[in-house]
Design a protein around this motif. Structure first.
Motif, PDB file in Angstrom:
ATOM      1  N   ALA A   1      10.551 -20.877   7.663  1.00 49.14           N
ATOM      2  CA  ALA A   1      10.226 -22.051   8.464  1.00 49.14           C
ATOM      3  C   ALA A   1      10.134 -21.696   9.939  1.00 49.14           C
ATOM      4  CB  ALA A   1      11.277 -23.141   8.248  1.00 49.14           C
ATOM      5  N   CYS A   2      11.063 -20.884  10.420  1.00 47.00           N
ATOM      6  CA  CYS A   2      11.033 -20.468  11.824  1.00 47.00           C
ATOM      7  C   CYS A   2       9.786 -19.640  12.121  1.00 47.00           C
ATOM      8  CB  CYS A   2      12.296 -19.688  12.173  1.00 47.00           C
ATOM      9  SG  CYS A   2      13.783 -20.713  12.216  1.00 47.00           S
ATOM     10  N   LEU A   3       9.416 -18.792  11.179  1.00 43.63           N
ATOM     11  CA  LEU A   3       8.228 -17.965  11.367  1.00 43.63           C
ATOM     12  C   LEU A   3       6.976 -18.831  11.445  1.00 43.63           C
ATOM     13  CD1 LEU A   3       7.347 -14.892  11.385  1.00 43.63           C
ATOM     14  CD2 LEU A   3       6.751 -15.252   8.999  1.00 43.63           C
ATOM     15  N   LEU A   4       6.878 -19.819  10.559  1.00 46.02           N
ATOM     16  CA  LEU A   4       5.693 -20.663  10.524  1.00 46.02           C
ATOM     17  C   LEU A   4       5.673 -21.651  11.693  1.00 46.02           C
ATOM     18  CD1 LEU A   4       5.545 -21.469   6.694  1.00 46.02           C
ATOM     19  CD2 LEU A   4       4.230 -19.758   7.961  1.00 46.02           C
ATOM     20  N   GLY A   5       6.838 -22.006  12.198  1.00 49.56           N
ATOM     21  CA  GLY A   5       6.882 -22.942  13.316  1.00 49.56           C
ATOM     22  C   GLY A   5       6.598 -22.301  14.651  1.00 49.56           C
ATOM     23  N   ALA A   6       6.844 -21.009  14.768  1.00 49.50           N
ATOM     24  CA  ALA A   6       6.579 -20.295  16.018  1.00 49.50           C
ATOM     25  C   ALA A   6       5.099 -19.950  16.110  1.00 49.50           C
ATOM     26  CB  ALA A   6       7.443 -19.042  16.091  1.00 49.50           C
ATOM     27  N   ARG A   7       4.704 -19.389  17.247  1.00 49.95           N
ATOM     28  CA  ARG A   7       3.317 -18.978  17.447  1.00 49.95           C
ATOM     29  C   ARG A   7       3.246 -17.458  17.513  1.00 49.95           C
ATOM     30  NH1 ARG A   7      -0.672 -22.662  19.365  1.00 49.95           N
ATOM     31  NH2 ARG A   7      -0.375 -24.506  18.079  1.00 49.95           N
ATOM     32  N   HIS A   8       2.441 -16.867  16.625  1.00 53.55           N
ATOM     33  CA  HIS A   8       2.247 -15.424  16.606  1.00 53.55           C
ATOM     34  C   HIS A   8       0.766 -15.133  16.514  1.00 53.55           C
ATOM     35  CE1 HIS A   8       6.538 -14.724  15.811  1.00 53.55           C
ATOM     36  NE2 HIS A   8       6.452 -15.717  14.946  1.00 53.55           N
ATOM     37  N   ASP A   9       0.370 -14.014  17.081  1.00 55.30           N
ATOM     38  CA  ASP A   9      -1.020 -13.577  16.920  1.00 55.30           C
ATOM     39  C   ASP A   9      -1.297 -13.176  15.477  1.00 55.30           C
ATOM     40  OD1 ASP A   9      -2.081 -13.770  19.587  1.00 55.30           O
ATOM     41  OD2 ASP A   9      -0.787 -12.078  20.124  1.00 55.30           O
ATOM     42  N   ILE A  10      -0.366 -12.449  14.894  1.00 52.67           N
ATOM     43  CA  ILE A  10      -0.556 -11.930  13.539  1.00 52.67           C
ATOM     44  C   ILE A  10       0.727 -12.143  12.744  1.00 52.67           C
ATOM     45  CG2 ILE A  10      -0.986  -9.866  12.130  1.00 52.67           C
ATOM     46  CD1 ILE A  10      -2.667  -8.769  14.442  1.00 52.67           C
ATOM     47  N   LEU A  11       0.571 -12.656  11.520  1.00 52.29           N
ATOM     48  CA  LEU A  11       1.696 -12.826  10.606  1.00 52.29           C
ATOM     49  C   LEU A  11       1.627 -11.759   9.522  1.00 52.29           C
ATOM     50  CD1 LEU A  11       1.666 -16.702  10.035  1.00 52.29           C
ATOM     51  CD2 LEU A  11       3.166 -15.396  11.558  1.00 52.29           C
ATOM     52  N   LEU A  12       2.767 -11.157   9.225  1.00 48.27           N
ATOM     53  CA  LEU A  12       2.909 -10.214   8.118  1.00 48.27           C
ATOM     54  C   LEU A  12       3.897 -10.831   7.133  1.00 48.27           C
ATOM     55  CD1 LEU A  12       3.273  -6.886  10.154  1.00 48.27           C
ATOM     56  CD2 LEU A  12       1.177  -7.908   9.233  1.00 48.27           C
ATOM     57  N   LEU A  13       3.446 -11.099   5.909  1.00 49.73           N
ATOM     58  CA  LEU A  13       4.240 -11.861   4.955  1.00 49.73           C
ATOM     59  C   LEU A  13       4.412 -11.073   3.664  1.00 49.73           C
ATOM     60  CD1 LEU A  13       2.287 -15.182   5.507  1.00 49.73           C
ATOM     61  CD2 LEU A  13       4.504 -14.621   6.476  1.00 49.73           C
ATOM     62  N   ASP A  14       5.662 -10.793   3.310  1.00 45.49           N
ATOM     63  CA  ASP A  14       5.966 -10.032   2.099  1.00 45.49           C
ATOM     64  C   ASP A  14       6.582 -10.977   1.072  1.00 45.49           C
ATOM     65  OD1 ASP A  14       6.359  -8.067   0.272  1.00 45.49           O
ATOM     66  OD2 ASP A  14       7.749  -6.878   1.474  1.00 45.49           O
ATOM     67  N   GLU A  15       5.815 -11.309   0.041  1.00 44.69           N
ATOM     68  CA  GLU A  15       6.217 -12.244  -1.015  1.00 44.69           C
ATOM     69  C   GLU A  15       6.738 -13.560  -0.429  1.00 44.69           C
ATOM     70  OE1 GLU A  15       5.349 -11.832  -3.883  1.00 44.69           O
ATOM     71  OE2 GLU A  15       5.183  -9.688  -4.288  1.00 44.69           O
ATOM     72  N   PRO A  16       5.915 -14.247   0.361  1.00 46.45           N
ATOM     73  CA  PRO A  16       6.393 -15.462   1.038  1.00 46.45           C
ATOM     74  C   PRO A  16       6.634 -16.644   0.108  1.00 46.45           C
ATOM     75  CG  PRO A  16       4.039 -15.221   1.377  1.00 46.45           C
ATOM     76  CD  PRO A  16       4.507 -13.964   0.692  1.00 46.45           C
ATOM     77  N   THR A  17       6.142 -16.601  -1.141  1.00 48.70           N
ATOM     78  CA  THR A  17       6.332 -17.741  -2.034  1.00 48.70           C
ATOM     79  C   THR A  17       7.671 -17.706  -2.764  1.00 48.70           C
ATOM     80  OG1 THR A  17       5.237 -16.638  -3.910  1.00 48.70           O
ATOM     81  CG2 THR A  17       3.842 -17.892  -2.412  1.00 48.70           C
ATOM     82  N   ASN A  18       8.425 -16.623  -2.605  1.00 44.73           N
ATOM     83  CA  ASN A  18       9.738 -16.565  -3.248  1.00 44.73           C
ATOM     84  C   ASN A  18      10.593 -17.739  -2.800  1.00 44.73           C
ATOM     85  OD1 ASN A  18       8.997 -14.190  -4.444  1.00 44.73           O
ATOM     86  ND2 ASN A  18      10.310 -12.864  -3.213  1.00 44.73           N
ATOM     87  N   HIS A  19      11.280 -18.365  -3.744  1.00 43.17           N
ATOM     88  CA  HIS A  19      12.254 -19.431  -3.469  1.00 43.17           C
ATOM     89  C   HIS A  19      11.623 -20.740  -3.001  1.00 43.17           C
ATOM     90  CE1 HIS A  19      15.047 -16.082  -3.722  1.00 43.17           C
ATOM     91  NE2 HIS A  19      14.490 -15.513  -2.678  1.00 43.17           N
ATOM     92  N   LEU A  20      10.309 -20.924  -3.208  1.00 42.09           N
ATOM     93  CA  LEU A  20       9.664 -22.164  -2.786  1.00 42.09           C
ATOM     94  C   LEU A  20       9.323 -23.029  -3.996  1.00 42.09           C
ATOM     95  CD1 LEU A  20       7.164 -20.985  -0.007  1.00 42.09           C
ATOM     96  CD2 LEU A  20       9.559 -21.682   0.220  1.00 42.09           C
ATOM     97  N   ASP A  21       9.501 -24.346  -3.844  1.00 39.51           N
ATOM     98  CA  ASP A  21       9.062 -25.266  -4.885  1.00 39.51           C
ATOM     99  C   ASP A  21       7.609 -25.652  -4.625  1.00 39.51           C
ATOM    100  OD1 ASP A  21       9.119 -27.046  -2.764  1.00 39.51           O
ATOM    101  OD2 ASP A  21      10.893 -28.142  -3.485  1.00 39.51           O
ATOM    102  N   ALA A  22       7.101 -26.605  -5.427  1.00 45.68           N
ATOM    103  CA  ALA A  22       5.680 -26.962  -5.326  1.00 45.68           C
ATOM    104  C   ALA A  22       5.336 -27.500  -3.949  1.00 45.68           C
ATOM    105  CB  ALA A  22       5.336 -27.990  -6.409  1.00 45.68           C
ATOM    106  N   ASP A  23       6.203 -28.337  -3.381  1.00 46.60           N
ATOM    107  CA  ASP A  23       5.932 -28.887  -2.046  1.00 46.60           C
ATOM    108  C   ASP A  23       5.957 -27.780  -0.998  1.00 46.60           C
ATOM    109  OD1 ASP A  23       5.682 -31.428  -3.062  1.00 46.60           O
ATOM    110  OD2 ASP A  23       7.763 -31.999  -2.638  1.00 46.60           O
ATOM    111  N   GLY A  24       6.907 -26.861  -1.129  1.00 42.35           N
ATOM    112  CA  GLY A  24       6.976 -25.748  -0.185  1.00 42.35           C
ATOM    113  C   GLY A  24       5.756 -24.854  -0.280  1.00 42.35           C
TER     114      GLY A  24
END
Length: 561
Positions: free
Chosen positions: A185-208
């Motif tokens: 959540a902190c990563l997505l709420g901040a502003r970055h030029d480039i995001l690097l995401l390693d298995e970002p769907t882990n631990h998320l439900d359908a809404d997440g």
């Protein structure tokens, strides 16, 4: 050139906008005696939507770490311009660290930019010399960061992902999944030029998952993602860097989205296999020609009895020369095309049309499957079972297979039924000493037991090598030393050994690469066996959207559509 990388939140420094990029040039990484990455050259720009894909152990996470500067490659270089935010699979919690520690790190640059703007505004009002330049610089920084909205963005992301928003809550009191959602959540709420995401769907439900997908599609910058979630890749990725083996040993970059990647990869593999087969055929032809020439030298060139000795002598040199030419051609021939990677080859399965295989009447399991389920499954039937975690999907499949007795109702298997069950998780391999046996030995022992029990006839046994699930090295590797993905492949092979006419698959996408899952999905569409699949995998649900569906709510009667 500027570069800033932080595991969580915004990094020190300002976004570089359109000039931001990560450029890897001929990157290579070695772990012990194993080459993990070879000659990777790729640029992640401010507009990139890159998926890094490949089988387990191909170096996907390693490449993201090299992108971020978390490891120095053994060969090649990586240059970075702009701010980079990375979500690793793990989040360690330092003693005493709280949710506020993570959110403060995410908001640090925006808070500092607003503080600098306030200070410059005061100087400007006081008429301090040079204040106009400092104000202009501070205003640009705050604007580029959209600093005024930073805290609200983080709060929105925490809520959308179901993450803990209590800033005083210590991280080590949260579960691994809860800590992960706070960090993401902190990563997505901040502003970055480039995001690097390693298995970002882990631990998320359908809404997440829906929020993550929407946020990545809206991201005003570049991203590189490693994920087993094929729906996420299909929804957000425009390019695919495939780290699986290729003809030239280098990673392959595919453009055009998920479907284009799959189609192009399939075409490449088909051409690769055809070229390799052609060279193998030519090798066999030349080998046979040498054998025939050698045979003529010893017997075939001799003239009929009574023929003069001088005729024998005159024909011998020609036969010898022919042998030398054939041998020279064989020696000169090279296999330049390596053997292509494996492709799943589903065996011919099925039952005679109209054959009933299984019937379930009002089955329930106390505390696990609360809604009565009735089913009648015949040859080549299809069914997908859906529902939230805990609704009873796995329990239902266990009852249908006969591994679990229902509390009420009953299940009847006909004599014709041969059932295979792919459980949700890879089973332990310490039974019967299997962990110390090779994949081939475990498989052959399984086939032997099936033949001895009369489940299959000896002539009907499927050879492990024909399934395209384990290569030669994997078949020789002891099960205890296999990767999770290899053990999952072996698990599937052991079930196919039954030559089932009904397959029960519980979350079959677990521990398999996107490519293997796509091949499995294609096989399920065309197999003559009946199939019941329990899954929450979004891409598989899209692929089997035409199948009848049984939804378990966990609250009432299951609904079959």
């Amino acid at each position: 050139m500027t570069s800033a990388v932080l595991d969580v939140g915004a990094a020190d420094g300002l976004p570089a906008g359109e000039s931001a990029h990560i450029r890897a040039n001929r990157v290579g990484v070695t772990r012990g005696d194993r080459r993990v990455l070879t000659d990777v050259t790729i640029t992640v720009s401010h507009r990139s939507r890159l998926a890094v894909v490949g089988e387990n152990g191909r170096g996907k996470t390693t490449l993201l770490h090299a992108f971020a500067g978390l490891l120095l490659p053994d060969q090649g270089t990586v240059t970075r311009v702009g701010t980079i935010g990375m979500a690793r699979q793990e989040l360690t919690a330092a003693p005493g660290a709280t949710v506020g520690t993570v959110t403060d790190a995410a908001l640090h640059t925006s808070v500092a930019a607003l503080a600098a703007l306030d200070a410059a505004t005061g100087e400007l009002a006081d008429g301090v010399d040079g204040a106009e330049d400092r104000y202009a610089t501070a205003l640009e920084a705050a604007t580029r960061l959209d600093a005024w909205d930073a805290e609200r963005r983080v709060d929105i992301a925490l809520d959308a992902l179901g993450a803990c928003a209590d800033r005083n809550r210590e991280l080590d009191t949260l579960s691994a999944g809860q800590r992960y959602r706070v960090r993401l959540a902190c990563l997505l709420g901040a502003r970055h030029d480039i995001l690097l995401l390693d298995e970002p769907t882990n631990h998320l439900d359908a809404d997440g998952l829906a929020f993550l997908t929407r946020r990545l599609r809206e991201h005003d910058g570049g991203l590189a993602v490693v994920s087993h979630d094929r729906a996420l890749l299909a929804d957000v990725a425009a390019e695919f860097l495939d780290l699986d083996p290729s003809r030239d040993g280098r990673p392959t970059l595919y453009a055009g989205g998920y479907d284009a990647w799959q189609h192009a990869r399939c075409r490449d593999r088909e051409r690769w296999a055809a070229d390799h087969a052609a060279q193998q055929d030519e090798r066999r032809r030349l080998t046979e020609a040498v054998a025939q020439a050698r045979d003529r030298l010893s017997t075939g060139w001799r003239p009929d009895k009574g023929t003069g000795k001088h005729q024998r002598q005159s024909r011998a040199p020609g036969v010898v020369q022919a042998l030398h030419r054939q041998q020279a051609a064989l020696d000169a021939h090279e296999i330049t095309v390596p053997a292509p990677p494996l492709t799943l080859r589903w065996p011919e399965l099925g039952a005679r049309a109209g054959t009933r295989l299984l019937r379930a009447d009002d089955i329930t399991v106390a505390g696990r499957l609360t809604e009565p389920v009735s089913l009648d499954i015949g040859a080549a039937d299809r069914l997908v079972v859906t529902g939230e975690n805990g609704a009873g999907k796995s329990t239902l499949l266990s009852v249908l297979s006969g591994d679990l007795a229902p509390t009420t109702g009953g299940v009847t298997h006909t004599k014709a039924a041969r059932i295979a069950v792919l459980s949700q998780e890879v089973p332990p391999w310490n039974r019967h000493g299997d962990a110390e046996r090779s994949g081939r030995e475990v498989y052959e022992r399984r086939v032997g037991r099936l033949v001895a029990a009369g489940t299959i006839h000896d002539g009907d046994a499927v050879a492990l090598s024909t399934l395209g699930l384990l290569d030669r090295d994997a078949m020789r590797t002891t099960v205890g030393r296999m990767s999770e993905g290899q053990r999952r492949r072996l698990q599937l092979a052991l079930e196919l050994a039954v030559r089932p006419n009904l397959v029960l698959l519980d979350e079959p996408t677990n521990h398999l690469s996107a490519t293997v899952v796509d091949e499995l999905t294609e096989a399920l569409h065309h197999t003559g066996a009946a199939a019941i699949v329990a899954t929450h995998d979004r891409q598989m649900l899209r692929a089997v959207a035409s199948w009848p569906r049984l939804h378990l709510s966990g609250k009432g009667v299951g609904q079959r559509a």
